[in-house]
Design a protein around this motif. Structure first.
Motif, PDB file in Angstrom:
ATOM      1  N   ARG A 215       2.301   6.695   4.227  1.00  0.00           N
ATOM      2  CA  ARG A 215       1.813   5.361   4.593  1.00  0.00           C
ATOM      3  C   ARG A 215       1.808   5.204   6.114  1.00  0.00           C
TER       4      ARG A 215
ATOM      5  N   ASP B 149       0.996  -4.091  -0.073  1.00  0.00           N
ATOM      6  CA  ASP B 149       1.353  -2.723   0.342  1.00  0.00           C
ATOM      7  C   ASP B 149       0.555  -1.698  -0.464  1.00  0.00           C
TER       8      ASP B 149
ATOM      9  N   TYR C  68      -0.373   5.251  -2.199  1.00  0.00           N
ATOM     10  CA  TYR C  68      -1.343   6.347  -2.097  1.00  0.00           C
ATOM     11  C   TYR C  68      -1.044   7.453  -3.109  1.00  0.00           C
TER      12      TYR C  68
END
Length: 703
Positions: free
Chosen positions: A168, A153, A156
């Motif tokens: 996301r 995963d 950011y």
């Protein structure tokens, strides 16, 4: 990129409002971070990754190592003693317990954690009061069997007002619109294959959605082939944009100064010292450039005291010999005045008229100077940015010399260039040659990236007879000894600097620190004349104090780092830099260069606060070991990275989205080769690469 009527349609410019969930408010928050198009989201790369593809038994957890666990709620406790807190104990089949701790929570969250509920959570465990705990894990309550993730995963960089999950999701939607390989790719296949790099589409998908077996260490270090692919194209785009500007500049004409160079020889012969080999070499490079009918754009870098001004003066004589004018612009009045005094001393005996134009030249005196500049009677014009103001018209400016160019905005350099073109800037305009000088040596790799549009020369040799400055590092507890040392140096007729530095504090605070140091030293050394200079003072007060120090009417100058650039006081032999551990190497080196300008043995004392970090120790050790500005610049790049070393203001180098010049410097030789190939074989592709990464920002990147 979709195809329409047989032509490629760019999705790069498609607005983010085309994505579901991006209304005006979300668009505004994204725009505040420079995210406007689909492509901006493709290039918004993760800063780290979370591995949710597996579960770790609670008993196997290690403090400081992020992991995903799944367990059943065993107990819940709410507390309010100091601040609200929620503790949830979960256990699993490994017969161990983990505490999840929350300080910000809502009543609905508490209700989720009923004993017996199954929770899957991810976070970094740490030692707590009763075994391991995770503070504010990301979690979800699982009601049925739930599959684990297939890929890592991405995490950011945070954007104010947009939660991590929303961001996301948006980036995922943007990636779903990625065009196919053929439509997206700009680099020729042979080029990519020779470097063993994936296509752009493959690289983007790998970086955003790495498979579970991806090399996470390489991804976090920024060295994964997918990241190298993106870095290569970004560096290539910046390099091409600078090269294109250079090509555009070369379309202009410039006066070919191909005379015999008698005036430059007379100047050289009249100097009270011999030029070094490095000065000869650099002058010959400049002379070759000036003889061409297109504009020179050359950067001369050299350490403090390496003799750049003499080389610039000889270059100016090539213009004067051809019946034209030269101008030298410096960032501060004091530095400009120092150049003026040197140039008058060297050039007036040769019959060259040197004019002075600065802010304080006003009224009739200014009108007289402007008339001389406009008529051509003033052959060499020295000044500050006053040279670029309206009303200043040159008769025939052939050479524009800019000292410490990073202190000027790009617009100012453009303005001086345009003065020489008489205000005309078409392709047929005749523009002056440009010579840019800096005493901040720049590592070769950085110069390749930052100055792709300039020819770079280095004066990498100091004149003989310069006494190296002895550098020592002392703990701040030894201040009293230093005060005695200042007393001794000044008793022998020498002068000293005491530089105050505070980092991450406002000018106000630094000025206060300088003020209190000034007061303390004045009290401790009543027999000395002590001056003070800091950034909050009016320019005229600063100039007056600096001048008094230069003239010898002050013994000790307490200053902030405003004295870093340029002022030459041969009688100053002692430099004390307080909190030296807080400065970068380049700045320490610049400050140290203020002493050792005469024949007396000089010292630089780096006062530091204990304890020193490893980075600070390395910096101070480097300063003690070497005086070579180029070695120091390379070390500074290694220790601090290019962002701080150059600063976008300093070079006009745009900030990079994915590249890191310190980490990726090894790619620069390939970038140059690729740029040569594209400009020669596929200029249209070169244009599109620049447009993709740099866009309109290229115009002023290095005027």
């Amino acid at each position: 990129m979709a195809r329409k009527d047989g032509r490629a349609v760019d999705l790069n410019t498609q607005s983010l409002s085309s994505l579901p969930g991006v209304g005006p408010r979300v668009a505004e928050k994204l725009a505040a971070r420079g995210l406007l198009t689909l492509q901006d989201l493709w290039l918004q790369l993760p800063r780290q990754y979370e591995d949710r593809t597996a579960l770790t038994p609670i008993r196997a957890l290690q403090p400081g190592v992020a992991a995903q666990v799944e367990g059943t709620v065993e107990a819940v406790e709410r507390g309010f003693r100091y601040r609200p807190s929620l503790k949830v104990a979960i256990g699993d089949g490994s017969h161990a317990t983990l505490v999840l701790r929350f300080f910000h929570f809502r009543a609905a969250q508490v209700a989720q954690f009923s004993p017996g509920a199954r929770v899957r959570c991810y976070g970094t465990p740490r030692a707590g009061g009763h075994g391991l705990e995770i503070v504010h894990p990301s979690y979800r309550v699982i009601e049925h069997e739930s599959a684990l993730g297939e890929q890592l995963d991405p995490v950011y960089p945070a954007i104010e007002g947009i939660g991590p999950a929303s961001l996301r999701r948006l980036i995922g939607l943007a990636l779903d619109k990625l065009p196919d390989d053929e439509a997206l790719e700009l680099l020729p296949r042979a080029m990519r294959d020779s470097l063993r790099l994936p296509s752009l589409r493959e690289a983007l998908l790998t970086v955003h959605r790495p498979p579970r077996d991806a090399d996470v260490a390489a991804l976090l270090a920024g060295t994964h082939p997918a990241q190298r692919r993106l870095v290569l194209e970004e560096l290539l785009a910046h390099h091409l944009s600078l090269r294109r500007q250079r090509i555009a500049l070369q379309q202009h004409r410039a006066p070919a100064l191909a005379g015999k160079g008698r005036l430059a020889e007379r100047l050289r012969d009249a100097l009270p010292f011999a030029l070094t080999q490095a000065q000869h070499r650099v002058f010959e490079q400049i002379r070759h450039d000036l003889a061409q009918p297109h504009p020179m754009l050359r950067l001369v870098q050299g350490d403090v005291g390496s003799g750049k001004t003499v080389v610039a003066a000889m270059a100016a004589m090539l213009a004067v010999e051809a019946g034209k004018q030269a101008a030298l612009m410096a960032p501060t009045e004091l530095l400009a005045e120092q150049h003026l005094n040197n140039l008058r001393g060297w050039l007036e005996p040769l019959g060259v008229r040197v004019a002075w134009l600065a802010g304080k030249v006003t009224g009739k005196a200014r009108a007289a100077v402007l008339a001389e500049v406009a008529s051509g009677d003033a052959q060499m014009v020295v000044g500050t940015h006053a040279l670029m103001q309206e009303g200043v018209a040159f008769n025939d400016l052939a050479l524009a010399i800019v000292d410490e160019q990073h202190r000027f905005g790009v617009h100012q350099r453009l303005a001086l260039r345009d003065k020489g073109a008489g205000g005309r800037v078409g392709v047929d305009a005749v523009v002056p040659h440009q010579l840019v000088m800096t005493a901040t040596p720049i590592p070769r790799t950085l110069a390749m990236a930052a100055y792709a549009d300039l020819d770079v020369s280095a004066i990498d040799e100091l004149p003989p007879g310069r006494t190296p400055v002895q550098t020592v590092a002392l703990s701040a507890e030894r201040r009293p000894e230093l005060i005695e040392r200042i007393r001794g140096a000044c008793a022998e007729g020498r002068q000293a600097y005491w530089v105050c530095t505070l980092i991450d504090d406002s000018d106000e605070v630094v000025a206060q620190a300088a003020q209190s140091t000034f007061e303390a030293l004045s009290a401790a050394l009543p027999e000395l004349r002590v001056g003070l200079v800091h950034g909050r003072m009016k320019a005229i007060e600063k100039q007056a104090t600096m001048r008094a120090f230069k003239d010898g009417t002050l013994d000790l100058l307490v200053a902030t780092t405003v004295i870093e650039v340029g002022v030459d006081v041969a009688n100053a032999s002692l430099m004390i830099i307080e909190n030296a551990e807080r400065l970068g190497l380049a700045q320490l080196h610049q400050l140290r260069g203020r002493v050792g300008r005469g024949s007396a043995a000089s010292s630089c004392v780096l006062l530091y606060q204990s304890p020193l970090s490893l980075l600070a120790k390395q910096r101070l050790e480097t300063m003690r070991q070497t005086h070579d500005g180029f070695v120091i610049a390379e070390k500074d790049l290694e220790l601090r990275g290019p962002g701080e070393l150059l600063g976008t203001r300093q070079t006009g180098l745009a900030t990079f989205r994915v590249a890191d010049l310190a980490r990726d410097a090894g790619l620069l030789p390939q970038v140059r080769e690729l740029a040569d190939q594209l400009l020669a074989e596929s200029p249209d592709i070169a244009d599109r690469i620049v447009q993709r990464w740099v866009g309109g920002a290229a115009r002023y990147a290095s005027a």
